[in-house]
Design a protein around this motif. Sequence first.
Motif, PDB file in Angstrom:
ATOM      1  N   GLU A  25       0.851  -1.187   0.000  1.00  0.00           N
ATOM      2  CA  GLU A  25       0.000   0.000   0.000  1.00  0.00           C
ATOM      3  C   GLU A  25       0.884   1.233   0.000  1.00  0.00           C
ATOM      4  OE1 GLU A  25      -3.947   1.527   2.408  1.00  0.00           O
ATOM      5  OE2 GLU A  25      -2.413   0.406   3.485  1.00  0.00           O
ATOM      6  N   PRO A  26       0.513   2.275  -0.743  1.00  0.00           N
ATOM      7  CA  PRO A  26       1.325   3.503  -0.736  1.00  0.00           C
ATOM      8  C   PRO A  26       1.487   4.025   0.683  1.00  0.00           C
ATOM      9  CG  PRO A  26      -0.373   3.590  -2.436  1.00  0.00           C
ATOM     10  CD  PRO A  26      -0.674   2.388  -1.601  1.00  0.00           C
ATOM     11  N   PRO A  27       2.621   4.609   1.004  1.00  0.00           N
ATOM     12  CA  PRO A  27       2.830   5.110   2.370  1.00  0.00           C
ATOM     13  C   PRO A  27       1.889   6.275   2.688  1.00  0.00           C
ATOM     14  CG  PRO A  27       4.608   5.819   0.924  1.00  0.00           C
ATOM     15  CD  PRO A  27       3.796   4.824   0.142  1.00  0.00           C
ATOM     16  N   LEU A  28       1.457   6.341   3.928  1.00  0.00           N
ATOM     17  CA  LEU A  28       0.608   7.435   4.360  1.00  0.00           C
ATOM     18  C   LEU A  28       1.381   8.741   4.258  1.00  0.00           C
ATOM     19  CD1 LEU A  28      -2.117   8.250   5.565  1.00  0.00           C
ATOM     20  CD2 LEU A  28      -1.147   7.879   7.837  1.00  0.00           C
ATOM     21  N   GLY A  29       0.752   9.721   3.634  1.00  0.00           N
ATOM     22  CA  GLY A  29       1.420  10.996   3.415  1.00  0.00           C
ATOM     23  C   GLY A  29       1.935  11.163   2.001  1.00  0.00           C
ATOM     24  N   SER A  30       1.769  10.101   1.185  1.00  0.00           N
ATOM     25  CA  SER A  30       2.168  10.179  -0.221  1.00  0.00           C
ATOM     26  C   SER A  30       1.039  10.786  -1.039  1.00  0.00           C
ATOM     27  CB  SER A  30       2.496   8.783  -0.751  1.00  0.00           C
ATOM     28  OG  SER A  30       1.337   7.956  -0.711  1.00  0.00           O
ATOM     29  N   ALA A  31       1.332  11.105  -2.304  1.00  0.00           N
ATOM     30  CA  ALA A  31       0.309  11.672  -3.181  1.00  0.00           C
ATOM     31  C   ALA A  31      -0.832  10.690  -3.394  1.00  0.00           C
ATOM     32  CB  ALA A  31       0.936  12.063  -4.518  1.00  0.00           C
ATOM     33  N   GLU A  32      -0.503   9.378  -3.418  1.00  0.00           N
ATOM     34  CA  GLU A  32      -1.526   8.357  -3.621  1.00  0.00           C
ATOM     35  C   GLU A  32      -2.350   8.119  -2.361  1.00  0.00           C
ATOM     36  OE1 GLU A  32       1.709   7.861  -4.071  1.00  0.00           O
ATOM     37  OE2 GLU A  32       1.858   8.008  -6.264  1.00  0.00           O
ATOM     38  N   ARG A  33      -1.795   8.477  -1.213  1.00  0.00           N
ATOM     39  CA  ARG A  33      -2.482   8.240   0.057  1.00  0.00           C
ATOM     40  C   ARG A  33      -2.196   9.405   1.019  1.00  0.00           C
ATOM     41  NH1 ARG A  33      -0.826   3.684   4.373  1.00  0.00           N
ATOM     42  NH2 ARG A  33      -2.628   3.798   5.766  1.00  0.00           N
ATOM     43  N   PRO A  34      -2.794  10.557   0.735  1.00  0.00           N
ATOM     44  CA  PRO A  34      -2.509  11.738   1.557  1.00  0.00           C
ATOM     45  C   PRO A  34      -3.057  11.619   2.973  1.00  0.00           C
ATOM     46  CG  PRO A  34      -4.306  12.181   0.037  1.00  0.00           C
ATOM     47  CD  PRO A  34      -3.757  10.841  -0.334  1.00  0.00           C
ATOM     48  N   ILE A  35      -2.456  12.365   3.879  1.00  0.00           N
ATOM     49  CA  ILE A  35      -2.992  12.489   5.230  1.00  0.00           C
ATOM     50  C   ILE A  35      -4.249  13.344   5.149  1.00  0.00           C
ATOM     51  CG2 ILE A  35      -2.584  13.547   7.488  1.00  0.00           C
ATOM     52  CD1 ILE A  35       0.386  12.791   7.111  1.00  0.00           C
ATOM     53  N   VAL A  36      -5.338  12.846   5.701  1.00  0.00           N
ATOM     54  CA  VAL A  36      -6.608  13.592   5.674  1.00  0.00           C
ATOM     55  C   VAL A  36      -6.742  14.371   6.977  1.00  0.00           C
ATOM     56  CG1 VAL A  36      -9.112  13.425   5.539  1.00  0.00           C
ATOM     57  CG2 VAL A  36      -7.684  11.883   4.183  1.00  0.00           C
ATOM     58  N   MET A  37      -6.928  15.675   6.838  1.00  0.00           N
ATOM     59  CA  MET A  37      -7.037  16.555   7.993  1.00  0.00           C
ATOM     60  C   MET A  37      -8.431  17.159   8.049  1.00  0.00           C
ATOM     61  SD  MET A  37      -4.412  19.556   9.159  1.00  0.00           S
ATOM     62  CE  MET A  37      -3.111  18.319   9.251  1.00  0.00           C
ATOM     63  N   GLY A  38      -9.168  16.845   9.105  1.00  0.00           N
ATOM     64  CA  GLY A  38     -10.540  17.309   9.233  1.00  0.00           C
ATOM     65  C   GLY A  38     -10.643  18.637   9.971  1.00  0.00           C
ATOM     66  N   PHE A  39     -11.503  19.496   9.471  1.00  0.00           N
ATOM     67  CA  PHE A  39     -11.771  20.788  10.102  1.00  0.00           C
ATOM     68  C   PHE A  39     -13.273  20.918  10.317  1.00  0.00           C
ATOM     69  CE2 PHE A  39      -7.858  21.249   7.728  1.00  0.00           C
ATOM     70  CZ  PHE A  39      -7.038  21.977   8.576  1.00  0.00           C
ATOM     71  N   VAL A  40     -13.661  21.295  11.516  1.00  0.00           N
ATOM     72  CA  VAL A  40     -15.091  21.424  11.795  1.00  0.00           C
ATOM     73  C   VAL A  40     -15.643  22.680  11.128  1.00  0.00           C
ATOM     74  CG1 VAL A  40     -14.985  20.149  13.952  1.00  0.00           C
ATOM     75  CG2 VAL A  40     -14.645  22.612  13.978  1.00  0.00           C
ATOM     76  N   PRO A  41     -16.887  22.650  10.674  1.00  0.00           N
ATOM     77  CA  PRO A  41     -17.479  23.787   9.954  1.00  0.00           C
ATOM     78  C   PRO A  41     -17.936  24.886  10.903  1.00  0.00           C
ATOM     79  CG  PRO A  41     -19.076  22.033  10.153  1.00  0.00           C
ATOM     80  CD  PRO A  41     -17.797  21.496  10.752  1.00  0.00           C
ATOM     81  N   SER A  42     -16.975  25.534  11.581  1.00  0.00           N
ATOM     82  CA  SER A  42     -17.318  26.557  12.569  1.00  0.00           C
ATOM     83  C   SER A  42     -17.671  27.888  11.933  1.00  0.00           C
ATOM     84  CB  SER A  42     -16.158  26.745  13.558  1.00  0.00           C
ATOM     85  OG  SER A  42     -14.961  27.034  12.866  1.00  0.00           O
TER      86      SER A  42
END
Length: 301
Positions: A25-42
């Motif tokens: 599996e592509p490494p986390l943080g790669s273009a194929e598997r980016p780190i997903v960062m969630g932001f609340v809809p404040s």
Amino acid sequence: MIARWCRWIVSLLFISVLLMGCKAEPPLGSAERPIVMGFVPSVETGQLLETTTALTKLLEEETGYQIEPYIPTDYAAVVEGLGAEKVDVAQLSAVAYVLAHDKYEAQTILVTIRKGKTDYRGQIIVRADSDIHSLDDLKGKSFAFVDPTSASGHIYPKALLIQEGYDPDTFFGQTVFAGGHDRVIVAVMDGTVDAGAIYDGARDLPAIREIYPNLMEDTRVIAETKPIPLDTIVVRKNLPPEIVQKIKDAFLAVAATDEGAVILADPYGIDGYLPSQDSDYDPVREAAMALGMDLEEWVKE
């Protein structure tokens, strides 16, 4: 001989299929598997997307990871995303963090700083020309909360009402969840509701002041809650420690730059970050427990 060759070829083909199936599996943080960062809809989603895109770009430069911002329609979606490991990192309110930790073992790594403090208060506001001057005057009125998991925009204001002897479920004529602190302000200002709950820095945000330049004069605060721990940067369970450390260091580094400071100031009003630990958010647990609140049920409302 031919049979032996056929068996050999079949074996090679079988091994090839196995190797293809075991492709790493592509490494986390790669273009194929980016780190997903969630932001609340404040705040308003369009503005938030612009800000988070700029912020994640700076974080990418610091970490070397590919990072993808994720902005759902409510707080609960970020919490559930952390639990499903579809969101790797998130900025959460105190209540949403407590739920994410207690339900899914998410961990706080940083607490935000605003105006030199790591806590804040909820406020109940009305228009300056309103005949509402106290909590008692809210009886039978329409009221806007932010979101079920918002500490300053829902839980702490409700706790305040209960502590003052009012039943929030029957006290108001109508209640709504506006979906953001800025939306509560708009609802109060345009007369959609008589009053609303926001955090104590919401009226100072540049984006809302562009809409209402005289907002501080045009609104009044009629009550404030007890102190609430500020928002936190959270990582999901099982996120590799080296990634956690890089993300933590990156937030601290970005906040220390001029460009990062500008991005964090609007719309979040953030001055910086400090290291945090789970026990910092025990006051939220204590408030929920004292009032008999099931945070998970509140998220489902």
